[in-house]
Each structure stands twice: as structure tokens, then as C-alpha cells.
Design an enzyme around this catalytic site. Structure first.
Site, short mmCIF file in Angstrom:
data_model
loop_
_atom_site.label_atom_id
_atom_site.label_comp_id
_atom_site.label_asym_id
_atom_site.label_seq_id
_atom_site.Cartn_x
_atom_site.Cartn_y
_atom_site.Cartn_z
N GLY A 191 10.69 -31.72 -69.79
CA GLY A 191 9.58 -32.28 -69.04
C GLY A 191 9.69 -33.79 -69.03
CD GLN A 213 8.17 -39.17 -70.88
OE1 GLN A 213 7.94 -38.16 -70.22
NE2 GLN A 213 8.89 -39.15 -71.98
CG LEU A 269 13.16 -36.57 -72.80
CD1 LEU A 269 13.51 -36.58 -71.32
CD2 LEU A 269 14.34 -36.11 -73.63
CG HIS A 288 4.36 -33.68 -74.39
ND1 HIS A 288 4.67 -33.84 -75.72
CD2 HIS A 288 5.05 -34.66 -73.73
CE1 HIS A 288 5.51 -34.87 -75.85
NE2 HIS A 288 5.75 -35.38 -74.66
CD GLU A 289 6.02 -34.04 -69.93
OE1 GLU A 289 5.94 -35.26 -69.70
OE2 GLU A 289 6.81 -33.55 -70.76
NI NI Z 1 7.00 -36.88 -73.90
#
Ligand code: NI
Length: 172
Positions: free
Chosen positions: A43, A48, A92, A133-134
Site C-alpha cells: 500500500g 508518502q 515503507l 493504515h493508508e
Molecule cells: Ni505506511
């Protein structure tokens, strides 16, 4: 576009809605899918990669067979959530840090797809966790802010290492 790492302050920004799903949005989403795969993620949120818009992509990490099955969600909203589960998460933007988090075990999400159509998705288990989470990312929330005090203590040294490694120039 490139992946941002903690403690980049842009990861704490609240993303703005995507006003219209156009060619630029589709091109950026495609680039995000490539970045997600390049880093073996499942994801990736627009915040990000320094794009302050409410959009995220999900995909399979399982080699080539998951290719082409990626999904993009624009202006996602969780419309209902139920249950509770604990599962291990990583990010990430925080390489090497993993922790068990408690989240809803089922969520219903509404979003737009890349054609601008409304989609409704009922998700559980891993996908439910990824969605939560996203969407946190789009609200400027990193999963480390949800750690238990014990886990926070456990990852403290790793966080400090990331801060040293990725602190943007001039920011102290
Ligand atoms: Ni993340």
C-alpha cells in the site's frame, strides 16, 4: 515523485481532496503503483510521495501474479467499521520498523476509482488493516503514533537512526 522517509515533515500533513479525477491524477497513481512495487509494498498513500492529495494505492507483493490487480482509491472514506483485531504493520516510510497494532477487523470504505466512479468496498483482515493504515497517512498520522508504550520504547533506537539518516537538510 519519490518515497519520503520518516521524519520528513510532509508525512505529517493532512492531505486535501482530489478535486477532479483527470489524466494527471491517473498518471500520478500509475507512478505510485510503480514506486510501491519497487519498494515491495502492499500500500502507498499520496502523502508518502510528497503529493498532498487524498488518494492511495494497494497491491499484492506476491511477485508478478499480482501485477495489474492494483487498486487506486481516490478521496476514500471509511463509512463503517466493526470488530477488532491485532496485526503486524510496517510502513515503507519507516523501513525496518514493525509492530502489532489494534484496529477494526472490518471496514466499509467509499471512494472514487480512476474513472471518477463511486466504489464501495467491504474489507477485512489484511486489506482492512492496509486501508486504515493508508487513510491514517492521508490524515498525517504515522503508525508509530499508535504504538503501545512498550513498543514505542522498543523502536526508540531505530527511530532515532531513521531521524539521523533521513532528516531533511536544515531541519532540526
Ligand atoms: Ni505506511
Amino acid at each position: 515523485m519519490q518515497l519520503l522517509y520518516y521524519p520528513d515533515p510532509r508525512l505529517r500533513e493532512v492531505a486535501l481532496p482530489v478535486p477532479v479525477v483527470d489524466e494527471d491524477v491517473r498518471a500520478n497513481a500509475k507512478e505510485m503503483i510503480e514506486i510501491m512495487h519497487a519498494h515491495k509494498g502492499i500500500g502507498l498513500a499520496a502523502t508518502q510521495v510528497g503529493w498532498n492529495r487524498r488518494l492511495f494505492v494497494v497491491g499484492s507483493p506476491e511477485g508478478e501474479e499480482g501485477r495489474g490487480l492494483e487498486r487506486v482509491f481516490v478521496n476514500p472514506k471509511i463509512v463503517s467499521a466493526a470488530g477488532a483485531m491485532e496485526s503486524e504493520e510496517g510502513c515503507l516510510s519507516l523501513p525496518g520498523i514493525y509492530a502489532t497494532l489494534r484496529r477494526s477487523s472490518m471496514v466499509v470504505m467509499e471512494a472514487l476509482d480512476l474513472e471518477g466512479r463511486t466504489v464501495r468496498l467491504e474489507a477485512e483482515k489484511l486489506l482492512a488493516s492496509v486501508i486504515q493504515h493508508e487513510i491514517d497517512h492521508l490524515d498525517g498520522v504515522l503508525f508509530i503514533t499508535r504504538l503501545s508504550p512498550a513498543d514505542r520504547q522498543r523502536v526508540k533506537k531505530q527511530l532515532r537512526e531513521l531521524e539521523e539518516k533521513y532528516r531533511p537538510d536544515g531541519v532540526r
